[in-house]
Design an enzyme around this catalytic site. Structure first.
Site, PDB file in Angstrom:
ATOM      1  N   ARG A  55       0.818  -1.221   0.000  1.00  0.00           N
ATOM      2  CA  ARG A  55       0.000   0.000   0.000  1.00  0.00           C
ATOM      3  C   ARG A  55       0.850   1.269   0.000  1.00  0.00           C
ATOM      4  O   ARG A  55       0.351   2.358   0.292  1.00  0.00           O
ATOM      5  CB  ARG A  55      -0.979   0.027   1.187  1.00  0.00           C
ATOM      6  CG  ARG A  55      -2.012  -1.113   1.158  1.00  0.00           C
ATOM      7  CD  ARG A  55      -2.887  -1.016  -0.102  1.00  0.00           C
ATOM      8  NE  ARG A  55      -3.928  -2.018  -0.140  1.00  0.00           N
ATOM      9  CZ  ARG A  55      -3.814  -3.194  -0.747  1.00  0.00           C
ATOM     10  NH1 ARG A  55      -2.680  -3.518  -1.339  1.00  0.00           N
ATOM     11  NH2 ARG A  55      -4.807  -4.047  -0.760  1.00  0.00           N
ATOM     12  N   LEU A  56       2.123   1.146  -0.335  1.00  0.00           N
ATOM     13  CA  LEU A  56       2.998   2.315  -0.440  1.00  0.00           C
ATOM     14  C   LEU A  56       2.964   2.801  -1.902  1.00  0.00           C
ATOM     15  O   LEU A  56       3.934   2.684  -2.638  1.00  0.00           O
ATOM     16  CB  LEU A  56       4.417   1.963   0.018  1.00  0.00           C
ATOM     17  CG  LEU A  56       4.518   1.539   1.478  1.00  0.00           C
ATOM     18  CD1 LEU A  56       5.935   1.108   1.824  1.00  0.00           C
ATOM     19  CD2 LEU A  56       4.070   2.672   2.397  1.00  0.00           C
TER      20      LEU A  56
END
Length: 212
Positions: A190-191
């Site tokens: 989720r970066l």
């Protein structure tokens, strides 16, 4: 149905500053070409968000019909909810959801009506059935049944059976002039990679990375 566990990893690509074009319109055109080349369904589909007089946002999917240095253009019935809201409050947001490529583009801008000449040129390029549908549909207005809608379409088709279909006076287009454009590329854990272009008063574009 358990939906809180539905997720996937985003691993297709990374987005770095040195990969970005200094011009966000040129960058958008490159990504749009990628979406078309990937044969995504409706690659020009975008969500248009507007706000009514009570501050209530509304959204709908429409097709982008032109992109240029000026901005993003789409066409609609001028009596529709979106056209009515944009006429009263021209602030608008566009969203292009290219999920299979793990990409999104969000455009923040101001909408303005396009010229009658431009509207006519595009209207005449549409398939005749689409031209007839523009006459038959009072977009966003209640209709009793689909049968009633199709009956209206049949009447319009008969009326304009021969010759060109004239441009309805209630049909037009909007140009969205952007002042901010965000490019989003999915990332691991989720970066995600997010870059925001912002237009300054002198017309120049600046770029900054945003936290995911």
């Amino acid at each position: 149905m358990k939906i809180d566990a539905i997720r996937r990893s985003y691993v297709k690509d990374k987005l770095d500053l040195d990969k970005l074009n200094a011009d966000p319109i040129a960058q958008f055109e490159m990504w749009l070409k990628d979406a078309i080349a990937a044969e995504l369904p409706d690659p020009t589909a975008m969500c248009v968000a507007s706000v009514d007089e009570h501050g209530q946002p509304s959204q709908r999917l429409v097709l982008l019909k032109d992109v240029s240095t000026e901005g993003f253009t789409f066409y609609t019935n001028l009596g529709s909810r979106k056209a009515t809201e944009l006429s009263a409050n021209p602030k608008v947001c566009l969203h292009f959801p290219w999920h299979p490529l793990e990409r999104q583009v969000i455009v923040y801008g101001t909408a303005e009506r396009v010229s009658g000449t431009q509207v006519m040129k595009y209207f005449l390029s549409r398939p005749k059935e689409s031209q007839l549908a523009a006459w038959a549909s009072e977009q966003s207005r209640p209709v009793s049944t689909r049968q009633a809608l199709m009956q209206k379409f049949a009447e319009i088709k008969h009326k304009f059976d021969h010759g060109e279909v004239p441009l309805p006076s209630f049909w037009g287009g909007f140009l969205v002039r952007p002042h901010k454009i965000e490019f989003w590329q999915g990332g691991e854990h989720r970066l995600h990679d997010r870059f925001m272009y912002s237009k300054s008063a002198d017309g120049r574009w600046g770029i900054e990375r945003l936290c995911p």
